[in-house]
Design a protein around this motif. Structure first.
Motif, PDB file in Angstrom:
ATOM      1  N   SER A  16       0.797  -1.445   0.114  1.00 61.30           N
ATOM      2  CA  SER A  16      -0.070  -0.064   0.033  1.00 61.30           C
ATOM      3  C   SER A  16       0.737   1.229   0.005  1.00 61.30           C
ATOM      4  N   ALA A  17       0.113   2.248  -0.597  1.00 62.88           N
ATOM      5  CA  ALA A  17       0.950   3.576  -0.700  1.00 62.88           C
ATOM      6  C   ALA A  17       0.822   4.186   0.690  1.00 62.88           C
ATOM      7  N   ASP A  18      -0.052   3.595   1.410  1.00 66.98           N
ATOM      8  CA  ASP A  18      -0.413   4.134   2.918  1.00 66.98           C
ATOM      9  C   ASP A  18       0.753   3.869   3.741  1.00 66.98           C
ATOM     10  N   ALA A  21       6.812   6.002   3.685  1.00 69.23           N
ATOM     11  CA  ALA A  21       7.644   5.891   2.796  1.00 69.23           C
ATOM     12  C   ALA A  21       9.038   5.222   3.570  1.00 69.23           C
ATOM     13  N   LEU A  24       8.745   1.581   3.987  1.00 69.83           N
ATOM     14  CA  LEU A  24       8.935   0.902   2.885  1.00 69.83           C
ATOM     15  C   LEU A  24      10.374   0.495   2.587  1.00 69.83           C
ATOM     16  N   GLU A 209       2.816  10.795 -12.260  1.00 64.73           N
ATOM     17  CA  GLU A 209       3.426   9.661 -11.806  1.00 64.73           C
ATOM     18  C   GLU A 209       4.657   8.979 -12.616  1.00 64.73           C
ATOM     19  N   THR A 233       7.097  10.276  -2.966  1.00 58.61           N
ATOM     20  CA  THR A 233       6.449   9.167  -2.324  1.00 58.61           C
ATOM     21  C   THR A 233       6.281   7.999  -3.177  1.00 58.61           C
ATOM     22  N   GLU A 235       5.581   3.890  -3.992  1.00 60.63           N
ATOM     23  CA  GLU A 235       4.385   2.845  -3.639  1.00 60.63           C
ATOM     24  C   GLU A 235       4.793   1.447  -4.571  1.00 60.63           C
ATOM     25  N   LYS A 253       5.591   2.892  -8.114  1.00 66.34           N
ATOM     26  CA  LYS A 253       4.827   4.078  -8.617  1.00 66.34           C
ATOM     27  C   LYS A 253       5.461   5.119  -7.635  1.00 66.34           C
TER      28      LYS A 253
END
Length: 260
Positions: A16-18, A21, A24, A209, A233, A235, A253
């Motif tokens: 998830s992008a949530d 950062a 991740l 993007e 950021t 993802e 992304k």
């Protein structure tokens, strides 16, 4: 990693992008040891011959010195084709356009504008020929093939919605052949310059993007760290592993965090 087909694959997607950062970043694999990097990036002996590549029913002729797309490149091709990377009605830049699969797919998917960019003139000529033959003139789409070191030759006023790049960022020099080096193992510096130019030229639109392929044959964690520090950021869209080695390839992304 090198453009080689190495058997059965397993895909893991949807991180998830949530996720923070930096969390991740910390979850990413370390760069493989040199011997493993060299083992999976052996150059193919036919690079300087004429070859044919088939994708989605299309045939692409490869001039000598133009790289054959492999599994990592197809991670981008497939996601352009199925709309996961959305280009319809948008301005799109295919960085490192190679023989032109990305440009052709973008034309078929009705991108509004396509920059097909490569540092190699033979690649750009091949892209232009394949695009003209497979896509041709399409109302509502402007096709712009460019010989350029990254974004150097794009117009100063250019703004794009989508950028894709599978950079030749392998850490180890896998060959003395300059064509192989240019296509495989320039190293982390090309990824850093890529992000620098996007920021310095303010290339992305507000909802733009970047889709970037990186494996742990490159300095993945340092590349993502540099992107975060440059205001992006990340993802994870897709993570691919193989049953024959320890390579992990990620499709990221990245969105730029615009100043308020």
């Amino acid at each position: 990693m090198g453009e080689q087909n190495r058997g059965r694959t397993t895909a893991i997607s949807g991180i998830s992008a949530d996720v923070d950062a930096w969390a991740l970043h910390e979850s990413l694999p370390a760069t493989l040891p040199a011997d493993e990097i060299l083992a999976v990036n052996r150059p193919k002996p036919d690079l300087h011959t004429r070859r044919t590549y088939l994708y989605n029913g299309w045939s692409f002729e490869l001039p000598p010195g133009v790289f054959m797309p492999g599994e990592t490149s197809r991670m981008i091709h497939d996601r352009l084709l199925d709309g996961t990377i959305p280009v319809a009605g948008r301005s799109y830049a295919a960085m490192g356009a190679g023989l032109g699969v990305e440009a052709v797919v973008a034309g078929v998917r009705e991108a509004r504008e396509i920059y097909a960019v490569d540092v190699d003139p033979d690649s750009v000529q091949a892209v232009a020929e394949h695009y003209a033959r497979i896509v041709g003139e399409r109302p509502g789409t402007v096709f712009r093939p460019l010989v350029s070191d990254l974004f150097d030759q794009l117009p100063g006023s250019a703004k794009v919605d989508v950028i894709t790049f599978n950079p030749p960022a392998v850490r180890e020099q896998v060959s003395d052949d300059p064509t192989v080096v240019r296509n495989v193992c320039v190293g982390i510096g090309i990824a850093m310059r890529f992000f620098d130019q996007i920021v310095q030229r303010d290339l992305l639109t507000a909802d733009g993007e970047v889709y970037l392929i990186v494996s742990n044959t490159a300095e993945m964690r340092d590349i993502v760290k540099y992107a975060i520090e440059s205001g992006f950021t990340p993802e994870v869209i897709h993570r691919q592993t193989w049953d024959t080695d320890n390579v992990q390839t990620y499709l990221f992304k990245l969105r730029r965090q615009m100043a308020a």
